[in-house]
Motif scaffolding. Sequence first.
Motif, PDB file in Angstrom:
ATOM      1  N   ARG A  63       0.787  -1.103   0.240  1.00 47.35           N
ATOM      2  CA  ARG A  63      -0.074   0.047  -0.066  1.00 47.35           C
ATOM      3  C   ARG A  63       1.009   1.228   0.029  1.00 47.35           C
ATOM      4  N   PHE A  64       0.254   2.291  -0.498  1.00 48.39           N
ATOM      5  CA  PHE A  64       0.949   3.456  -0.509  1.00 48.39           C
ATOM      6  C   PHE A  64       0.531   4.436   0.889  1.00 48.39           C
ATOM      7  N   SER A  65       1.402   5.166   1.267  1.00 47.69           N
ATOM      8  CA  SER A  65       0.952   6.053   2.524  1.00 47.69           C
ATOM      9  C   SER A  65       1.677   7.547   2.189  1.00 47.69           C
ATOM     10  N   GLY A  66       1.120   8.426   2.922  1.00 42.39           N
ATOM     11  CA  GLY A  66       1.869   9.661   2.713  1.00 42.39           C
ATOM     12  C   GLY A  66       1.214  10.568   1.921  1.00 42.39           C
ATOM     13  N   PRO A  67       1.598  11.629   1.528  1.00 47.06           N
ATOM     14  CA  PRO A  67       1.243  12.833   0.557  1.00 47.06           C
ATOM     15  C   PRO A  67       0.574  12.439  -0.558  1.00 47.06           C
ATOM     16  N   ALA A  68       1.292  11.434  -1.443  1.00 52.60           N
ATOM     17  CA  ALA A  68       1.180  11.245  -2.912  1.00 52.60           C
ATOM     18  C   ALA A  68       0.141   9.921  -2.942  1.00 52.60           C
ATOM     19  N   ALA A  69      -0.112   9.105  -1.777  1.00 49.91           N
ATOM     20  CA  ALA A  69      -1.161   8.154  -1.967  1.00 49.91           C
ATOM     21  C   ALA A  69      -2.391   8.824  -2.224  1.00 49.91           C
ATOM     22  N   GLY A  70      -2.879   7.901  -3.530  1.00 50.65           N
ATOM     23  CA  GLY A  70      -4.372   8.130  -4.200  1.00 50.65           C
ATOM     24  C   GLY A  70      -4.244   9.262  -5.117  1.00 50.65           C
ATOM     25  N   SER A  71      -2.915   9.762  -5.308  1.00 53.11           N
ATOM     26  CA  SER A  71      -2.969  10.939  -6.543  1.00 53.11           C
ATOM     27  C   SER A  71      -2.732  10.296  -7.767  1.00 53.11           C
ATOM     28  N   ASP A  72      -3.184  11.161  -8.677  1.00 54.11           N
ATOM     29  CA  ASP A  72      -3.401  10.780 -10.234  1.00 54.11           C
ATOM     30  C   ASP A  72      -2.172  10.032 -10.750  1.00 54.11           C
ATOM     31  N   PRO A  73      -0.937  10.348 -10.440  1.00 52.32           N
ATOM     32  CA  PRO A  73       0.054   9.693 -11.145  1.00 52.32           C
ATOM     33  C   PRO A  73       0.569   8.315 -10.758  1.00 52.32           C
ATOM     34  N   LEU A  74      -0.136   7.715  -9.612  1.00 49.73           N
ATOM     35  CA  LEU A  74      -0.181   6.376  -9.138  1.00 49.73           C
ATOM     36  C   LEU A  74      -1.333   5.671  -9.255  1.00 49.73           C
ATOM     37  N   LYS A  75      -2.373   6.215 -10.121  1.00 45.51           N
ATOM     38  CA  LYS A  75      -3.486   5.478 -10.440  1.00 45.51           C
ATOM     39  C   LYS A  75      -3.293   4.474 -11.809  1.00 45.51           C
ATOM     40  N   THR A  76      -3.703   3.321 -11.676  1.00 45.89           N
ATOM     41  CA  THR A  76      -3.764   2.470 -12.822  1.00 45.89           C
ATOM     42  C   THR A  76      -5.228   1.803 -12.982  1.00 45.89           C
ATOM     43  N   ALA A  77      -5.291   0.906 -14.014  1.00 41.63           N
ATOM     44  CA  ALA A  77      -6.525   0.364 -14.198  1.00 41.63           C
ATOM     45  C   ALA A  77      -6.883  -0.643 -13.327  1.00 41.63           C
ATOM     46  N   ALA A  78      -5.656  -1.360 -12.840  1.00 39.15           N
ATOM     47  CA  ALA A  78      -6.028  -2.264 -11.706  1.00 39.15           C
ATOM     48  C   ALA A  78      -6.150  -1.671 -10.418  1.00 39.15           C
ATOM     49  N   ASP A  79      -5.740  -0.335 -10.315  1.00 40.69           N
ATOM     50  CA  ASP A  79      -5.870   0.197  -9.097  1.00 40.69           C
ATOM     51  C   ASP A  79      -6.151   1.941  -9.382  1.00 40.69           C
ATOM     52  N   PRO A  80      -7.514   1.896  -9.640  1.00 42.46           N
ATOM     53  CA  PRO A  80      -8.028   3.300  -9.800  1.00 42.46           C
ATOM     54  C   PRO A  80      -8.052   4.283  -8.762  1.00 42.46           C
ATOM     55  N   ALA A  81      -7.822   3.774  -7.516  1.00 41.45           N
ATOM     56  CA  ALA A  81      -7.634   4.530  -6.268  1.00 41.45           C
ATOM     57  C   ALA A  81      -6.150   4.854  -6.028  1.00 41.45           C
ATOM     58  N   GLY A  82      -5.181   4.327  -6.641  1.00 38.62           N
ATOM     59  CA  GLY A  82      -3.896   4.772  -6.530  1.00 38.62           C
ATOM     60  C   GLY A  82      -3.306   4.565  -5.056  1.00 38.62           C
ATOM     61  N   ARG A  83      -3.677   3.583  -4.376  1.00 37.04           N
ATOM     62  CA  ARG A  83      -3.339   3.170  -3.282  1.00 37.04           C
ATOM     63  C   ARG A  83      -2.756   1.796  -2.674  1.00 37.04           C
ATOM     64  N   THR A  84      -2.953   0.910  -3.801  1.00 38.07           N
ATOM     65  CA  THR A  84      -2.400  -0.529  -3.544  1.00 38.07           C
ATOM     66  C   THR A  84      -1.470  -1.096  -4.623  1.00 38.07           C
ATOM     67  N   PRO A  85      -0.338  -0.756  -4.613  1.00 41.59           N
ATOM     68  CA  PRO A  85       0.736  -1.046  -5.633  1.00 41.59           C
ATOM     69  C   PRO A  85       1.028  -2.554  -5.224  1.00 41.59           C
ATOM     70  N   VAL A  86       1.582  -3.169  -6.278  1.00 41.31           N
ATOM     71  CA  VAL A  86       1.871  -4.745  -6.222  1.00 41.31           C
ATOM     72  C   VAL A  86       3.487  -4.857  -6.346  1.00 41.31           C
ATOM     73  N   GLY A  87       4.283  -5.286  -5.355  1.00 44.37           N
ATOM     74  CA  GLY A  87       5.512  -5.789  -5.239  1.00 44.37           C
ATOM     75  C   GLY A  87       6.380  -4.574  -5.265  1.00 44.37           C
ATOM     76  N   MET A  88       7.667  -4.996  -5.020  1.00 45.51           N
ATOM     77  CA  MET A  88       8.995  -4.121  -4.874  1.00 45.51           C
ATOM     78  C   MET A  88       9.956  -4.648  -5.826  1.00 45.51           C
ATOM     79  N   LEU A  89      10.838  -3.732  -6.553  1.00 46.39           N
ATOM     80  CA  LEU A  89      11.924  -4.283  -7.520  1.00 46.39           C
ATOM     81  C   LEU A  89      13.269  -3.582  -7.464  1.00 46.39           C
ATOM     82  N   ASN A  90      14.071  -4.306  -7.508  1.00 46.18           N
ATOM     83  CA  ASN A  90      15.682  -3.637  -7.405  1.00 46.18           C
ATOM     84  C   ASN A  90      15.801  -2.946  -6.199  1.00 46.18           C
ATOM     85  N   ASN A  91      15.712  -3.817  -5.153  1.00 48.16           N
ATOM     86  CA  ASN A  91      15.777  -3.427  -3.627  1.00 48.16           C
ATOM     87  C   ASN A  91      17.296  -3.489  -3.297  1.00 48.16           C
ATOM     88  N   CYS A  92      18.119  -2.131  -3.170  1.00 48.10           N
ATOM     89  CA  CYS A  92      19.376  -2.219  -3.222  1.00 48.10           C
ATOM     90  C   CYS A  92      19.804  -2.252  -1.634  1.00 48.10           C
TER      91      CYS A  92
END
Length: 665
Positions: free
Chosen positions: A222-251
Amino acid sequence: MTCRFRCGNACAHDVANTSDNPYFGDVVAQAISRRGMLRAGTLGALAAGVAGVGLAGAVPALAEPTEPEAELLGHSSGDIRFTPVPPNKEDALRVPDGYTSAVVARWGDPVTADAPAFDFDKQSAEAQSKQFGYNCDFVTLFPMGANRGLLWVNHEYTNENLMFRGYTTGAAATEEQIKIALAAHGGSVVEIERVRGTGQWKLVTNGRRRYNRRITAQTPMRFSGPAAGSDPLKTAADPAGRTPVGMLNNCSGGSTPWGTVLTAEENIDQYFVNGDKVPAAQLPYISRYTITTGTPASNRRFDRVEERFDLAKHPNEANRFGWVVEIDPFDPDSTPVKRTALGRLKHEAANTTLARDGRVVVYMGDDSRFEYIYKFVSKNRYIPGNDRHNRNLLDEGTLYVAKFTGDSPATEIDGSGKLPSDGAFDGSGQWIPLVSGDRSYVDGMTAIEVLVYTRVAADKVGATKMDRPEDMERNPVTGGVYVALTNNTNRTAAQVDEANPRPSNKHGHVLEIVERRDDAGEKTFAWSLPLICGDPNDPATYFAGYDKTKVSPISCPDNVAFDRDGNLWIATDGNQLGSNDGMFVMPVRGKERGHLRQFLTVPLGAETCGPMVTPDQRSVFVAVQHPGELDGATPDKPASHWPDGDQPRPSVAVVWHAKGQKVGA
């Protein structure tokens, strides 16, 4: 091979930062003079105000340490006493005489109680989702008594050329191979125990292993903080922009005072295709984050099994990666949280400390050529024991980017490595605010835009271009903040300056920041370069003024850590001196300041990650990433056989003194 799989051949592409931000040498001196602040060489006087080292990391106190706390910290001279490991090209984990090493966890080892044993030629995505992931990086340990703990390990990226026989490209891979790679990303929580009171640790394999857990590229978050639910984070699978899936390239990453992991997403650009087919308004941001255009042969082609990785169809999906993710290792049912208040970039580090007034501070590097150094300062204060309050601290605060100024005439910085007349590469700096909550400090950008396109915001405020800022760590004894700047061969002779004194900087250097009043919450600081890496016989190298005939050669510093005595431990990545990568230790105060010695070397083709020294200083953990990752290597012709004599397997190892002495001492 490493360039292809780790970062999508980033160095073969044009530099992403085309801003006209000045380099150090172009900046007029700021009002704050380095002469009025403590020089790096006197950092030993700063021991007051920092205390409380736990297995999860160092947490500064708000007052003088008590006598027992000072004893725990080991406020000694930090003397190092071991015979350095010489440079070598051995296919082994080499440690000093008197020391022993053992593997703690390797790629494919069972994590959950129902995980099957690893079988290289019979891998499956289902099995990998329950087994230790590939290419371990950041390591941290959370205590569960004196002899048990939870080990967190990042799994940065996959190298399919070494994982699967006959692999050529993502386009030709089987769908199962792609799914295995998705499951091999992310991180692992594993319970470990000390072996018979020694400095050795091993996996707990009996019982149900209630805390053990795999986080993958397919774990709900899930997203938290000021950008959670904002337009740049919205997708067809998550129109609310609050529930991303997975993490990548964690260094790299860090841990919090309340006992959670902060894991940082770095080179996320390489996992997507068709970045050139996003709406025209997004193209400048896509290029600033070097998102893949088209479908290059080097791409893993995750889009073949999950359509979200095709930006022509889902243009916002890339915005959902590049964040700092917080994970609770003690709650296997908890949902990982992407903290948007910390900004979006190619995060390398996320190390925490406390300001004098108790606010939480997070230091972060953006690991690319000519990128920036950041810090976040929370709005509210940390309250020990108030978990409900503390879990929201990283959602409100101010995000800053660093601007540095040298204090010597430009004519004295000639690219030779010769020190300026004041005897040090040093200067002053300031933290420039970018955003606080819904308030943007960047002209022409909203707060949401600053958080989602943080690189662009930093360009606009004139932040200082650095040489691949990677890990950042605060010294638990002195309070100084140390930054690994790995390298930058793109820096030209016209771009050298006091903080980057060499053109074509292939060996890198270490930067030291001393914040005003020794307070991490301050907006001004002094800086210096205690270590300029390379061959000690090269006059362009510098070891804090120490006799260079007595130091070990070092190239490409990547991760940094401290022991309880405040000694700096450095892991390298990409040694340009013809030897395997390694781990080094260097006192940063006293008569031994600058006396750098090599503590270990990793096997052929491997990168040294971690490191992590336990508070009792009886064990040091090292993540051996991508052993055998040399051009032309395949499973049928492996370049390394570490650790078990067959296929190379990325692993976390532990090193300890055979007689129970403190490591390094």
